[in-house]
Scaffold this motif. Structure first.
Motif, PDB file in Angstrom:
ATOM      1  N   MET A  38      29.182   0.791  -5.450  1.00 31.95           N
ATOM      2  CA  MET A  38      27.837   1.333  -5.262  1.00 31.95           C
ATOM      3  C   MET A  38      27.205   0.796  -3.971  1.00 31.95           C
ATOM      4  SD  MET A  38      25.693   3.293  -6.675  1.00 31.95           S
ATOM      5  CE  MET A  38      24.245   3.548  -7.576  1.00 31.95           C
ATOM      6  N   ALA A  39      27.346  -0.490  -3.714  1.00 36.62           N
ATOM      7  CA  ALA A  39      26.785  -1.097  -2.503  1.00 36.62           C
ATOM      8  C   ALA A  39      27.451  -0.514  -1.267  1.00 36.62           C
ATOM      9  CB  ALA A  39      26.955  -2.615  -2.543  1.00 36.62           C
ATOM     10  N   GLY A  40      28.740  -0.223  -1.347  1.00 35.95           N
ATOM     11  CA  GLY A  40      29.457   0.369  -0.222  1.00 35.95           C
ATOM     12  C   GLY A  40      28.961   1.770   0.073  1.00 35.95           C
ATOM     13  N   MET A  41      28.603   2.503  -0.971  1.00 36.30           N
ATOM     14  CA  MET A  41      28.082   3.865  -0.820  1.00 36.30           C
ATOM     15  C   MET A  41      26.705   3.854  -0.161  1.00 36.30           C
ATOM     16  SD  MET A  41      27.818   6.539  -3.851  1.00 36.30           S
ATOM     17  CE  MET A  41      27.721   8.250  -3.588  1.00 36.30           C
ATOM     18  N   ILE A  42      25.880   2.898  -0.575  1.00 35.88           N
ATOM     19  CA  ILE A  42      24.530   2.778  -0.007  1.00 35.88           C
ATOM     20  C   ILE A  42      24.617   2.375   1.465  1.00 35.88           C
ATOM     21  CG2 ILE A  42      22.384   1.435  -0.072  1.00 35.88           C
ATOM     22  CD1 ILE A  42      22.655   1.409  -3.108  1.00 35.88           C
ATOM     23  N   SER A  43      25.516   1.446   1.773  1.00 34.46           N
ATOM     24  CA  SER A  43      25.645   1.025   3.172  1.00 34.46           C
ATOM     25  C   SER A  43      26.208   2.157   4.026  1.00 34.46           C
ATOM     26  CB  SER A  43      26.500  -0.240   3.289  1.00 34.46           C
ATOM     27  OG  SER A  43      27.824   0.001   2.861  1.00 34.46           O
ATOM     28  N   SER A  44      27.101   2.973   3.489  1.00 34.01           N
ATOM     29  CA  SER A  44      27.624   4.134   4.221  1.00 34.01           C
ATOM     30  C   SER A  44      26.521   5.156   4.465  1.00 34.01           C
ATOM     31  CB  SER A  44      28.766   4.804   3.451  1.00 34.01           C
ATOM     32  OG  SER A  44      29.862   3.934   3.349  1.00 34.01           O
ATOM     33  N   LEU A  45      25.710   5.387   3.436  1.00 36.28           N
ATOM     34  CA  LEU A  45      24.596   6.322   3.560  1.00 36.28           C
ATOM     35  C   LEU A  45      23.577   5.813   4.580  1.00 36.28           C
ATOM     36  CD1 LEU A  45      23.373   8.949   2.563  1.00 36.28           C
ATOM     37  CD2 LEU A  45      22.274   7.659   0.729  1.00 36.28           C
ATOM     38  N   LEU A  46      23.279   4.532   4.545  1.00 33.99           N
ATOM     39  CA  LEU A  46      22.353   3.920   5.494  1.00 33.99           C
ATOM     40  C   LEU A  46      22.897   4.031   6.923  1.00 33.99           C
ATOM     41  CD1 LEU A  46      19.720   2.400   5.891  1.00 33.99           C
ATOM     42  CD2 LEU A  46      20.966   0.281   5.491  1.00 33.99           C
ATOM     43  N   PHE A  47      24.202   3.807   7.075  1.00 32.38           N
ATOM     44  CA  PHE A  47      24.847   3.921   8.373  1.00 32.38           C
ATOM     45  C   PHE A  47      24.720   5.351   8.909  1.00 32.38           C
ATOM     46  CE2 PHE A  47      28.672   4.745  10.958  1.00 32.38           C
ATOM     47  CZ  PHE A  47      28.455   3.826  11.972  1.00 32.38           C
ATOM     48  N   ILE A  48      24.927   6.358   8.066  1.00 30.66           N
ATOM     49  CA  ILE A  48      24.813   7.768   8.453  1.00 30.66           C
ATOM     50  C   ILE A  48      23.382   8.090   8.863  1.00 30.66           C
ATOM     51  CG2 ILE A  48      24.926  10.148   7.584  1.00 30.66           C
ATOM     52  CD1 ILE A  48      27.403   9.267   5.970  1.00 30.66           C
ATOM     53  N   VAL A  49      22.409   7.600   8.116  1.00 28.34           N
ATOM     54  CA  VAL A  49      20.997   7.836   8.432  1.00 28.34           C
ATOM     55  C   VAL A  49      20.650   7.221   9.789  1.00 28.34           C
ATOM     56  CG1 VAL A  49      18.633   7.243   7.758  1.00 28.34           C
ATOM     57  CG2 VAL A  49      20.231   8.105   6.051  1.00 28.34           C
ATOM     58  N   ILE A  50      21.149   6.029  10.045  1.00 25.54           N
ATOM     59  CA  ILE A  50      20.882   5.356  11.324  1.00 25.54           C
ATOM     60  C   ILE A  50      21.514   6.145  12.469  1.00 25.54           C
ATOM     61  CG2 ILE A  50      21.397   3.294  12.697  1.00 25.54           C
ATOM     62  CD1 ILE A  50      20.991   1.669  10.103  1.00 25.54           C
ATOM     63  N   ILE A  51      22.750   6.589  12.271  1.00 25.54           N
ATOM     64  CA  ILE A  51      23.437   7.377  13.306  1.00 25.54           C
ATOM     65  C   ILE A  51      22.670   8.665  13.594  1.00 25.54           C
ATOM     66  CG2 ILE A  51      25.531   8.715  13.824  1.00 25.54           C
ATOM     67  CD1 ILE A  51      25.914   5.736  14.159  1.00 25.54           C
ATOM     68  N   VAL A  52      22.233   9.369  12.533  1.00 22.08           N
ATOM     69  CA  VAL A  52      21.477  10.620  12.707  1.00 22.08           C
ATOM     70  C   VAL A  52      20.166  10.340  13.446  1.00 22.08           C
ATOM     71  CG1 VAL A  52      20.199  12.411  11.465  1.00 22.08           C
ATOM     72  CG2 VAL A  52      22.529  11.830  10.770  1.00 22.08           C
ATOM     73  N   ALA A  53      19.489   9.250  13.099  1.00 22.54           N
ATOM     74  CA  ALA A  53      18.229   8.899  13.764  1.00 22.54           C
ATOM     75  C   ALA A  53      18.458   8.586  15.241  1.00 22.54           C
ATOM     76  CB  ALA A  53      17.572   7.718  13.069  1.00 22.54           C
ATOM     77  N   VAL A  54      19.509   7.854  15.554  1.00 19.04           N
ATOM     78  CA  VAL A  54      19.810   7.500  16.940  1.00 19.04           C
ATOM     79  C   VAL A  54      20.171   8.760  17.739  1.00 19.04           C
ATOM     80  CG1 VAL A  54      21.471   6.297  18.434  1.00 19.04           C
ATOM     81  CG2 VAL A  54      20.452   5.105  16.495  1.00 19.04           C
ATOM     82  N   VAL A  55      21.006   9.617  17.176  1.00 18.22           N
ATOM     83  CA  VAL A  55      21.382  10.855  17.848  1.00 18.22           C
ATOM     84  C   VAL A  55      20.147  11.741  18.048  1.00 18.22           C
ATOM     85  CG1 VAL A  55      22.692  13.012  17.579  1.00 18.22           C
ATOM     86  CG2 VAL A  55      23.796  10.819  17.128  1.00 18.22           C
ATOM     87  N   GLY A  56      19.295  11.827  17.047  1.00 21.00           N
ATOM     88  CA  GLY A  56      18.055  12.601  17.164  1.00 21.00           C
ATOM     89  C   GLY A  56      17.154  12.044  18.246  1.00 21.00           C
ATOM     90  N   PHE A  57      17.016  10.715  18.301  1.00 17.62           N
ATOM     91  CA  PHE A  57      16.194  10.069  19.318  1.00 17.62           C
ATOM     92  C   PHE A  57      16.731  10.386  20.711  1.00 17.62           C
ATOM     93  CE2 PHE A  57      15.235   6.656  22.258  1.00 17.62           C
ATOM     94  CZ  PHE A  57      13.881   6.465  22.073  1.00 17.62           C
ATOM     95  N   ILE A  58      18.022  10.235  20.880  1.00 17.38           N
ATOM     96  CA  ILE A  58      18.643  10.501  22.179  1.00 17.38           C
ATOM     97  C   ILE A  58      18.465  11.960  22.565  1.00 17.38           C
ATOM     98  CG2 ILE A  58      20.862  10.627  23.393  1.00 17.38           C
ATOM     99  CD1 ILE A  58      21.660   8.075  21.805  1.00 17.38           C
ATOM    100  N   SER A  59      18.632  12.850  21.620  1.00 11.99           N
ATOM    101  CA  SER A  59      18.487  14.285  21.886  1.00 11.99           C
ATOM    102  C   SER A  59      17.069  14.623  22.351  1.00 11.99           C
ATOM    103  CB  SER A  59      18.849  15.081  20.636  1.00 11.99           C
ATOM    104  OG  SER A  59      18.604  16.438  20.818  1.00 11.99           O
ATOM    105  N   VAL A  60      16.074  14.131  21.633  1.00 15.10           N
ATOM    106  CA  VAL A  60      14.674  14.388  21.991  1.00 15.10           C
ATOM    107  C   VAL A  60      14.345  13.734  23.328  1.00 15.10           C
ATOM    108  CG1 VAL A  60      12.278  13.891  21.345  1.00 15.10           C
ATOM    109  CG2 VAL A  60      13.881  14.737  19.626  1.00 15.10           C
TER     110      VAL A  60
END
Length: 182
Positions: A1-23
């Motif tokens: 379960m902790a591994g799933m949450i950390s993977s999800l958190l990692f994906i959210v961070i990546i999406v936020a960084v890519v979105g920031f760079i795009s904007v």
């Protein structure tokens, strides 16, 4: 379960960084377009200045004294603010109107082949100048809209991006009270 949450958190961070760079990149691209449009305004103002000054030289041959309005025209300097360019545009407009009035007073000036050619060049430069102002204002509109919408406003705030000023060269009352001859 902790591994799933950390993977999800990692994906959210990546999406936020890519979105920031795009904007951020989109804001930067629009800023470059605005800089280019401002440079175009400067180019057309210099061309317009040259034609008006050439017209003045021709007109001086037909008049005994120099009109004070012509003394207010200065060369365009790079890196002028938009409000300074707008002010310079007003001086050029006034000088152009003064030349037209002068030509009306001196029929031989008005019919001079050189003056006719210069007046056509001024009309041409005015069209190019108007197009450059429209392009600048369109880019400023896009930029200002880009930096105020959410979530772009967060990126804009981080980049310290502020709304830009539009190019204005006539006040609304002057347009509203235009004298029309039929």
């Amino acid at each position: 379960m902790a591994g799933m949450i950390s993977s999800l958190l990692f994906i959210v961070i990546i999406v936020a960084v890519v979105g920031f760079i795009s904007v951020s990149n989109r804001i930067d691209r629009i800023s470059v377009a605005i800089s280019q449009a401002k440079a175009d305004i400067e180019v057309y103002m210099v061309k317009r200045y040259d034609v008006i000054m050439n017209s003045l030289e021709v007109a001086k041959k037909y008049m005994s004294h120099e009109d004070e309005i012509f003394s207010k025209i200065h060369q365009i300097h790079q890196n002028m603010s938009i409000s300074e360019l707008s002010e310079q545009s007003k001086f050029q407009d006034a000088a152009q109107k003064g030349l037209v009035a002068l030509a009306e007073q001196f029929p031989e000036l008005k019919s001079s082949e050189v003056m006719v050619t210069l007046q056509k060049q001024i009309a041409d430069e005015n069209e190019h100048f108007a197009a450059a102002k429209r392009m600048y204002n369109a880019n400023v509109t896009q930029y200002n809209q880009e930096i105020i919408v959410f979530p772009n406003s967060i990126v804009a705030s981080i980049k310290n991006a502020r709304p830009l000023e539009f190019f204005r060269d006539e006040d609304a009352s002057a347009k509203r009270n235009a004298d029309i001859h039929l």
